[in-house]
Enzyme design. Structure first.
Site, PDB file in Angstrom:
ATOM      1  CB  SER A   1      -0.871   0.016   1.255  1.00 59.26           C
ATOM      2  OG  SER A   1      -1.603   1.228   1.323  1.00 59.26           O
TER       3      SER A   1
ATOM      4  CE1 TYR B   1      -3.885  -2.281   5.857  1.00 58.89           C
ATOM      5  CE2 TYR B   1      -3.462   0.046   5.442  1.00 58.89           C
ATOM      6  CZ  TYR B   1      -3.748  -1.217   4.975  1.00 58.89           C
ATOM      7  OH  TYR B   1      -3.885  -1.442   3.620  1.00 58.89           O
TER       8      TYR B   1
HETATM    9  N1  LIG Z   1      -9.008  -0.512  -0.021  1.00 61.70           N
HETATM   10  C1  LIG Z   1      -7.930   0.238   0.090  1.00 61.70           C
HETATM   11  O1  LIG Z   1      -8.005   1.480   0.140  1.00 61.70           O
HETATM   12  C2  LIG Z   1      -6.556  -0.395   0.082  1.00 61.70           C
HETATM   13  C3  LIG Z   1      -5.456   0.434  -0.172  1.00 61.70           C
HETATM   14  C4  LIG Z   1      -4.198  -0.133  -0.178  1.00 61.70           C
HETATM   15  C5  LIG Z   1      -4.025  -1.478   0.068  1.00 61.70           C
HETATM   16  N2  LIG Z   1      -5.119  -2.264   0.332  1.00 61.70           N
HETATM   17  C6  LIG Z   1      -4.888  -3.681   0.597  1.00 61.70           C
HETATM   18  O2  LIG Z   1      -5.575  -4.424  -0.384  1.00 61.70           O
HETATM   19  C7  LIG Z   1      -5.804  -5.749   0.118  1.00 61.70           C
HETATM   20  C8  LIG Z   1      -7.258  -6.127  -0.184  1.00 61.70           C
HETATM   21  O3  LIG Z   1      -8.121  -5.257   0.551  1.00 61.70           O
HETATM   22  P1  LIG Z   1      -9.463  -4.657  -0.056  1.00 61.70           P
HETATM   23  O4  LIG Z   1      -9.309  -3.192  -0.110  1.00 61.70           O
HETATM   24  O5  LIG Z   1      -9.816  -5.389  -1.291  1.00 61.70           O
HETATM   25  O6  LIG Z   1     -10.475  -4.919   1.147  1.00 61.70           O
HETATM   26  P2  LIG Z   1     -11.651  -6.002   1.361  1.00 61.70           P
HETATM   27  O7  LIG Z   1     -12.720  -5.792   0.353  1.00 61.70           O
HETATM   28  O8  LIG Z   1     -11.974  -5.907   2.799  1.00 61.70           O
HETATM   29  O9  LIG Z   1     -10.935  -7.391   1.022  1.00 61.70           O
HETATM   30  C9  LIG Z   1     -10.002  -7.975   1.898  1.00 61.70           C
HETATM   31  C10 LIG Z   1      -9.941  -9.445   1.602  1.00 61.70           C
HETATM   32  O10 LIG Z   1      -8.976 -10.069   2.487  1.00 61.70           O
HETATM   33  C11 LIG Z   1      -9.626 -11.089   3.227  1.00 61.70           C
HETATM   34  N3  LIG Z   1      -9.045 -11.245   4.557  1.00 61.70           N
HETATM   35  C12 LIG Z   1      -8.823 -10.295   5.490  1.00 61.70           C
HETATM   36  N4  LIG Z   1      -8.304 -10.839   6.594  1.00 61.70           N
HETATM   37  C13 LIG Z   1      -8.204 -12.172   6.343  1.00 61.70           C
HETATM   38  C14 LIG Z   1      -7.763 -13.276   7.110  1.00 61.70           C
HETATM   39  N5  LIG Z   1      -7.286 -13.136   8.362  1.00 61.70           N
HETATM   40  N6  LIG Z   1      -7.815 -14.509   6.558  1.00 61.70           N
HETATM   41  C15 LIG Z   1      -8.295 -14.677   5.302  1.00 61.70           C
HETATM   42  N7  LIG Z   1      -8.710 -13.672   4.531  1.00 61.70           N
HETATM   43  C16 LIG Z   1      -8.678 -12.430   5.048  1.00 61.70           C
HETATM   44  C17 LIG Z   1     -11.076 -10.612   3.290  1.00 61.70           C
HETATM   45  O11 LIG Z   1     -11.972 -11.639   3.562  1.00 61.70           O
HETATM   46  P3  LIG Z   1     -12.496 -11.848   5.078  1.00 61.70           P
HETATM   47  O12 LIG Z   1     -12.391 -10.554   5.801  1.00 61.70           O
HETATM   48  O13 LIG Z   1     -13.852 -12.301   4.934  1.00 61.70           O
HETATM   49  O14 LIG Z   1     -11.568 -12.858   5.585  1.00 61.70           O
HETATM   50  C18 LIG Z   1     -11.269 -10.112   1.865  1.00 61.70           C
HETATM   51  O15 LIG Z   1     -11.437 -11.186   0.988  1.00 61.70           O
HETATM   52  C19 LIG Z   1      -5.468  -5.709   1.594  1.00 61.70           C
HETATM   53  O16 LIG Z   1      -4.191  -6.278   1.790  1.00 61.70           O
HETATM   54  C20 LIG Z   1      -5.431  -4.221   1.910  1.00 61.70           C
HETATM   55  O17 LIG Z   1      -4.590  -3.927   2.980  1.00 61.70           O
HETATM   56  C21 LIG Z   1      -6.386  -1.745   0.334  1.00 61.70           C
END
Ligand SMILES: NC(=O)c1ccc[n+]([C@@H]2O[C@H](COP(=O)([O-])OP(=O)(O)OC[C@H]3O[C@@H](n4cnc5c(N)ncnc54)[C@H](OP(=O)(O)O)[C@@H]3O)[C@@H](O)[C@H]2O)c1
Length: 260
Positions: A136, A149
């Protein structure tokens, strides 16, 4: 079994779900995982695209769950790993439940690098493979009111480059996808909806996933998705950490959603 094979973590929603859709269109067979039952209907939907999809509902903060996920590949060579699962945690550090803090660290760092080690060892032995790790732009700045985070993402951004260098000339590439604020369930899950960043306009997760997938296929070291985030990360590189921490407060302090 003629299709390529990919493992995608965090495929039940957001960026991981979009990565899974791209992989399905590119005719990868998939092993997907998330800690949410939603991963099962997601797999059913992806199967309609003519690929095989195995889904595991697992908490990847736990090492034995990562073992279970890797075992589910049944020794099939992994052409691409998308180490994407992760979550945030808003509010001041002193107000956070330490079990939740630990879960962020164990998911974003421990489970992620454990899976990477298992998959990368086998890829190196075969002399081929592609890895995309979701870091990120948060890793470039101290995350006031999301301190743990941002720390995990600083770790992941750094780890990704180091692993890439260690695998130089091995046939295995490691790419770090560094999104900025993206329109997923992330902010709700991290209890950040009452913050400026929670309410601001965000990037489309399909765009972010496409940028990451293409960078991985090219074998690039990293990619920041979106031009605004590219500028922000370039500025962050030359801004003192204390100033970045102060700016971060304006985006993530509870109540900032209601401030002008
Ligand atoms: N959205 C943003 O602004 C942003 C920006 C930069 C980076 N990111 C990164 O992008 C990645 C994906 O996030 P997203 O934005 O797509 O959010 P999201 O829609 O909440 O998706 C996160 C995914 O990770 C899974 N997950 C989380 N904790 C887990 C665990 N302990 N075991 C198994 N699965 C787990 C979630 O499923 P469950 O919770 O149901 O397990 C979900 O499938 C993350 O690494 C996040 O840090 C996001």
């Amino acid at each position: 079994m003629n299709n390529r094979f990919a493992i995608i973590t965090g495929a039940s929603s957001g960026i991981g779900y979009e990565l899974a859709r791209i992989c399905a269109d590119e005719k990868f067979d998939l092993l997907i995982a998330a800690d949410d039952p939603q991963v099962i209907p997601v797999a059913e939907d992806l199967r309609t695209r003519g690929i095989s999809v195995d889904a595991k509902q697992l908490d990847l903060s736990v090492l034995s769950a990562v073992d279970e996920l890797y075992a589910a590949a049944n020794g099939r060579p992994v052409d691409a790993l998308f180490a994407n699962a992760g979550h945030g945690l808003g509010h001041g550090f002193l107000d956070q439940d330490f079990a939740e803090v630990r879960h962020v660290i164990d998911t974003n760092i421990t489970g992620t690098i454990y899976l990477n080690q298992k998959v990368a060892r086998a890829m190196k032995a075969r002399g081929e493979g592609r890895i995309l790790i979701t870091g990120s732009i948060a890793g470039f700045m101290p995350g006031t009111f999301q301190a743990v985070y941002n720390g995990t993402k600083a770790f992941i951004d750094s780890f990704s480059f180091a692993l890439r260098e260690e695998l130089d000339d091995s046939g295995v590439t490691v790419t770090c996808l560094m999104p900025g604020p993206t329109d997923t369930e992330f902010f709700e899950r991290a209890d950040l909806m009452d913050t400026k960043v929670g309410q601001q306009k965000k990037d489309d997760p399909a765009m972010v996933a496409r940028v990451g997938f293409d960078a991985m296929m090219r074998g690039d070291g990293d990619v920041v998705s979106g031009w605004k985030n590219k500028i922000q990360s370039a500025v962050a590189n030359v801004t003192p950490a204390g100033i970045l921490a102060e700016q971060h407060r304006k985006m993530t302090e509870p109540g900032t959603a209601r401030k002008k």
